[in-house]
Design a protein around this motif. Structure first.
Motif, short mmCIF file in Angstrom:
data_model
loop_
_atom_site.label_atom_id
_atom_site.label_comp_id
_atom_site.label_asym_id
_atom_site.label_seq_id
_atom_site.Cartn_x
_atom_site.Cartn_y
_atom_site.Cartn_z
N ASN A 1 18.71 34.75 -22.81
CA ASN A 1 18.61 35.87 -21.70
C ASN A 1 19.72 35.65 -20.64
N GLY A 2 20.24 34.28 -20.69
CA GLY A 2 21.08 34.05 -19.38
C GLY A 2 22.33 33.79 -20.05
N ILE A 3 22.63 33.13 -21.18
CA ILE A 3 23.74 32.63 -21.81
C ILE A 3 24.11 32.77 -23.08
N GLY A 4 23.06 33.62 -23.81
CA GLY A 4 23.41 33.65 -25.27
C GLY A 4 24.63 34.19 -25.61
N ASP A 5 25.11 35.14 -24.84
CA ASP A 5 26.72 35.67 -25.48
C ASP A 5 27.76 34.98 -24.76
N CYS A 6 27.61 33.87 -23.83
CA CYS A 6 28.43 33.11 -23.52
C CYS A 6 29.39 32.13 -24.62
N LYS A 7 30.43 31.95 -24.68
CA LYS A 7 31.06 30.94 -25.45
C LYS A 7 30.47 29.60 -24.78
N VAL A 8 30.25 28.50 -25.95
CA VAL A 8 29.59 27.54 -25.58
C VAL A 8 30.50 26.72 -24.49
N ALA A 9 31.76 26.50 -24.61
CA ALA A 9 32.79 25.77 -23.81
C ALA A 9 32.79 26.67 -22.35
N ASP A 10 32.33 27.64 -22.27
CA ASP A 10 32.33 28.39 -20.81
C ASP A 10 31.04 28.34 -20.07
#
Length: 342
Positions: free
Chosen positions: A39-48
């Motif tokens: 819900n918070g970081i699902g769509d973020c690239k892991v490195a970001d």
């Protein structure tokens, strides 16, 4: 593994690896923690992903859990952070990142995050368990007076109950293997078997239940077979409704009123709080404490993996009953002694 992978994609890869050989319930719990993170970081690239992202997830969940609409308990917050830490460690192992943004985030979990405490049922509810006839009554009585877990009760066989020496062998439990299927596995939650004493005045009642049973199981479904999760949930819900109806009828009689039919379209008002099966096990722990059973014996009877778990319960009960005793003292000096002009 590509460096542009999102957290949602990484978490599912990690889950497929880390849940190998684990129970269905364990996998479902991990998926629940991952859903909160997504819900918070699902769509973020892991490195970001940065530590601040994890901080914000903790902050939001501390304020309100989207599932319960209440603040998230301290235990769940810790489990979510632990899950995130393991996922990012997996990313480091696969050379996607070099530093774990979730590590040590347990330190920032608010100290005043709620601690979920399982409470014993009230004396009124205990009496209703004894008085209310229902198919689930035998399970409730065994959990309340012998401290079995739900899975242990559902796997319990009449052959495990010695009605001559008044003891019960807890040597297996149910394990959930899919959304609606249990299987029976040997051993208890902590891998050990234990013997629990049967209160003498319950022995005769249990013998009557055994005589009328159509199954080798103590708490089977209507076909005499192992309950499914749905069957058990439905059975427990109807039991709670019957408990409430019993309480409602008692209150009507005491008030000189005629109780409505339990199937009235208007429904029966809720006059007693519902309780879950685990509260009955906690009630057993409370009864052991009140009757003076030492913590080591209580730990063995409850089948805890270590005595620290029992000590935590006993410490909480000690504080609870100490406050209750002080409350009685305050009430006494306020109602029975004239100290207004002291």
């Amino acid at each position: 593994m590509e460096k542009s992978i999102t957290f949602k994609e990484l978490s599912q890869r990690w889950l497929s690896v880390s849940s190998l050989g684990k129970t269905y319930t364990y996998q479902q719990n991990l998926q629940s923690y991952i859903n909160h993170l997504n819900n918070g970081i699902g769509d973020c690239k892991v490195a970001d992903v940065k530590p601040a992202h994890i901080d914000e997830i903790i902050r939001q969940l501390y304020i309100e859990n989207p599932n319960t609409k209440k603040p998230t308990s301290k235990k769940v917050l810790k489990n979510i952070v632990d899950c995130a830490t393991r996922i990012f460690d997996y990313a480091i192992e696969n050379e996607l990142i070099y530093k774990n943004p979730a590590r040590n985030k347990k330190k920032v979990i608010p100290k005043n995050a709620p601690t979920k405490i399982v409470s014993a049922i009230t004396p009124e509810q205990q009496q209703l368990v004894i008085d209310t006839e229902h198919r689930a009554k035998i399970a409730a009585v065994i959990m309340m007076f012998m401290g079995l877990r739900t899975g242990e009760v559902l796997a319990l066989e009449w052959g495990d109950i010695d009605l001559v020496n008044y003891n019960l062998s807890v040597n297996k439990r149910t394990q959930r293997i899919s959304s609606n299927k249990y299987i029976v596995t040997e051993g208890t939650k902590n891998g050990k078997c234990r013997y629990v004493s049967i209160p003498v005045n319950l022995g005769a009642w249990l013998k009557k239940q055994k005589d009328i049973s159509n199954s080798y199981l103590v708490v089977p479904n209507r076909n005499g077979e192992l309950q499914s999760p749905t069957q058990w949930r439905n059975l427990w819900n109807t039991y709670q409704n019957e408990i409430n109806y019993s309480a409602y009828c008692k209150k009507c009689v005491n008030a000189g009123l005629i109780p409505a039919n339990k199937h009235t379209p208007a429904g029966i008002p809720r006059v007693v709080n519902t309780f879950n099966a685990h509260q009955l096990r906690h009630t057993y722990a409370t009864l052991l404490y009140i009757s003076g059973v030492d913590v080591l014996t209580a730990s063995e009877l409850l089948g805890h993996s270590n005595i620290e778990i029992t000590l935590k319960i006993y410490t909480h009960l000690d504080k609870q009953f100490r406050e209750l005793n002080i409350s009685k003292f305050d009430n006494y000096i306020q109602s029975d002694l004239d100290i207004n002009n002291i």
